[in-house]
Design an enzyme around this catalytic site. Structure first.
Site, short mmCIF file in Angstrom:
data_model
loop_
_atom_site.label_atom_id
_atom_site.label_comp_id
_atom_site.label_asym_id
_atom_site.label_seq_id
_atom_site.Cartn_x
_atom_site.Cartn_y
_atom_site.Cartn_z
N HIS A 173 0.83 -1.21 0.00
CA HIS A 173 0.00 0.00 0.00
C HIS A 173 0.87 1.27 0.00
O HIS A 173 0.42 2.33 0.46
CB HIS A 173 -0.96 0.03 1.20
CG HIS A 173 -1.76 -1.21 1.36
ND1 HIS A 173 -2.89 -1.47 0.62
CD2 HIS A 173 -1.58 -2.30 2.17
CE1 HIS A 173 -3.39 -2.66 0.97
NE2 HIS A 173 -2.61 -3.18 1.90
N LYS B 295 16.24 21.73 -10.58
CA LYS B 295 15.55 20.49 -10.91
C LYS B 295 16.43 19.48 -11.65
O LYS B 295 17.23 19.83 -12.50
CB LYS B 295 14.31 20.78 -11.77
CG LYS B 295 13.20 21.54 -11.08
CD LYS B 295 12.61 20.77 -9.92
CE LYS B 295 11.85 19.56 -10.37
NZ LYS B 295 10.67 19.88 -11.22
N GLU C 262 9.77 8.58 -16.85
CA GLU C 262 8.41 9.06 -17.07
C GLU C 262 7.94 8.75 -18.49
O GLU C 262 6.77 8.38 -18.70
CB GLU C 262 8.34 10.55 -16.79
CG GLU C 262 8.48 10.89 -15.31
CD GLU C 262 8.54 12.39 -15.04
OE1 GLU C 262 8.55 12.75 -13.86
OE2 GLU C 262 8.59 13.18 -16.01
N SER D 155 14.86 21.68 -15.75
CA SER D 155 13.69 22.53 -15.93
C SER D 155 14.10 23.82 -16.64
O SER D 155 15.20 24.34 -16.43
CB SER D 155 13.09 22.87 -14.56
OG SER D 155 12.18 23.95 -14.66
#
Length: 459
Positions: A155, A282, A289, A276
């Protein structure tokens, strides 16, 4: 005039040519089409269906055409519709009317089925090689981390301590199943459809087994209608690739989580990260992704082909032209994802201290504390309740099981002794789980030994 134009009184409309044509995407089947045609005409010559010297002339013309295509000297024509008609038209221009005998005893229906099977078989071998490399990288990393403790999750909550090697080897098992499915799909694809004709074979005395042997097929399609109608092998491959992409997507999701500041279990190499345009601090896991995102694309290819095939009557229908773009796209996608995902994994840095610290929190050793009580004679349900009360006490007093005093333990239950602290040490929790398939170093090393044996025999 089109090669099939004898029955027609006028040319097709330009819109029809464009809509009907598949050369824009099936051009990639040129090699399979030519090799299939060579095997076919050589069999026609041996069977005296055409003269042997004619077969040799056609073969030599096809080999010359193949070389010119691969060297970029050939341009395909949309008016010739597809790769089959383009190859035949080009060959007629090169060697004359003898090329018109090449199509004796076959149809484009069994020809395209042959080309797709040859293509799928070749691509399965390429994908297997990439998958094999990924599994090898996983085992290499796992070998280095049989003692690197991290929290296991259920979970997405910290559950029990495991090792990083144990976690990685779960993915090895997923990809091993993918590998075996590809082997099965290859076997199911290795059935020669050529000779099925349009749907009812031919009156010519074809030797289909000779063609199957020449092209490396295991067997001949047993039913001519099925031979031209079947695209299960494409569906099977897309199903395999969908599952494989799902596994890559799950792994990517964990890479994304682990590389975040909140986890900091890993650090991705700069070569496989991006920044970024506005936030200079970043470092984004864009490769993971994108792999995660492309999973849905392959799912779409599978569902699209299933939807195309679901209502088609036997035998061939033009709808089946839609098999190619779906299959090509899924293959291209997986072949793009596997190498870069493998390289990203191979170059990442594992933050052992952060993993251990995370395993130390969240009461991941609570189950082991309960097992300690069971070994002292309590029933597991009673032990579960005792440890639950201890965890509540720790949460209330902002402490953990390792730092709780023995007096506090005994206040909950007098059975506790000093050895509780050894029982709940993370290394004890991990390495006492020696059950086959477990996270102990001993069990993981056994798993790695079996994994290396599988990789060795799969080369």
């Amino acid at each position: 005039m089109k090669l099939w134009g004898g029955r027609f009184a006028k040319d097709t409309d330009a819109l029809t040519d464009h809509f009907n044509s598949s050369i824009s995407f099936d051009a990639r089947l040129y090699k399979q089409d030519i090799l299939g045609s060579i095997a076919h005409v050589m069999m026609l010559g041996k069977q005296n269906i055409i003269k042997e010297e004619e077969a040799v002339t056609i073969k030599e013309g096809l080999l010359s055409l193949l070389q010119d295509i691969e060297e970029g000297y050939v341009e395909f024509n949309v008016k010739a519709e597809d790769i089959h008609m383009n190859i035949e038209t080009l060959l007629i221009h090169r060697i004359g009317d003898v090329a018109k005998k090449m199509h004796t005893g076959r149809s484009r229906n069994d020809q395209v089925a042959l080309d797709m099977r040859l293509y799928v078989m070749e691509e399965i071998l390429a994908i297997k090689d990439m998958l094999h490399h990924l599994m090898s990288v996983i085992t290499d990393i796992a070998n280095e981390h049989t003692e690197t403790i991290m929290p296991g999750y259920t979970h997405l909550q910290r559950a029990q301590p495991i090792t990083f090697a144990h976690h990685l080897m779960a993915y090895f098992e997923m990809f091993k199943r993918d590998y075996k499915k590809l082997e099965f799909t290859y076997e199911m694809t290795s059935s020669l459809p050529l000779g099925s004709g349009a749907l009812a074979t031919t009156t010519y005395p074809l030797d289909r087994q000779a063609v199957a042997d020449a092209l490396g097929f295991k067997e001949v399609c047993a039913n001519s209608i099925d031979g031209v109608s079947d695209r299960d092998f494409c569906i099977d491959l897309l199903s395999n690739l969908s599952t494989m992409m799902m596994h890559l997507s799950r792994f990517s999701e964990e890479i994304i989580l682990w590389s975040s500041h909140e986890f900091h279990f890993i650090e991705l190499d700069d070569a496989y990260s991006t920044g970024s345009s506005i936030m200079p601090q970043k470092k984004n896991p864009d490769i993971a992704e994108l792999v995660r995102g492309k999973c849905g694309r392959v799912y779409g290819d599978l569902i699209g082909l299933l939807s195309t095939m679901k209502s088609l009557p036997l035998a061939y229908n033009k709808d089946m032209q839609e098999d190619k773009e779906r299959t090509f796209d899924a293959i291209d996608t997986i072949k793009m994802c596997l190498p870069i995902f493998t390289a990203m994994l191979q170059t990442m840095t594992v933050c052992k201290e952060a993993m251990y610290k995370a395993a130390s929190g969240g009461f991941t050793n609570a189950t082991d504390a309960a097992d300690y009580l069971v070994k002292k004679g309590l029933a597991f349900r009673d032990a579960h309740e005792v440890i639950g009360k201890l965890v509540l006490h720790c949460v209330t007093h902002s402490t953990d099981l390792e730092n709780l005093s023995l007096e506090a333990y005994k206040a909950i239950h007098p059975i506790f002794e000093e050895d509780i602290y050894e029982a709940i040490r993370l290394t004890t929790c991990v390495n006492e789980r020696r059950v086959k398939g477990g996270p102990s170093k001993e069990a993981v090393l056994d798993h790695l030994k079996a994994a290396h044996a599988f990789l060795e025999q799969s080369k």
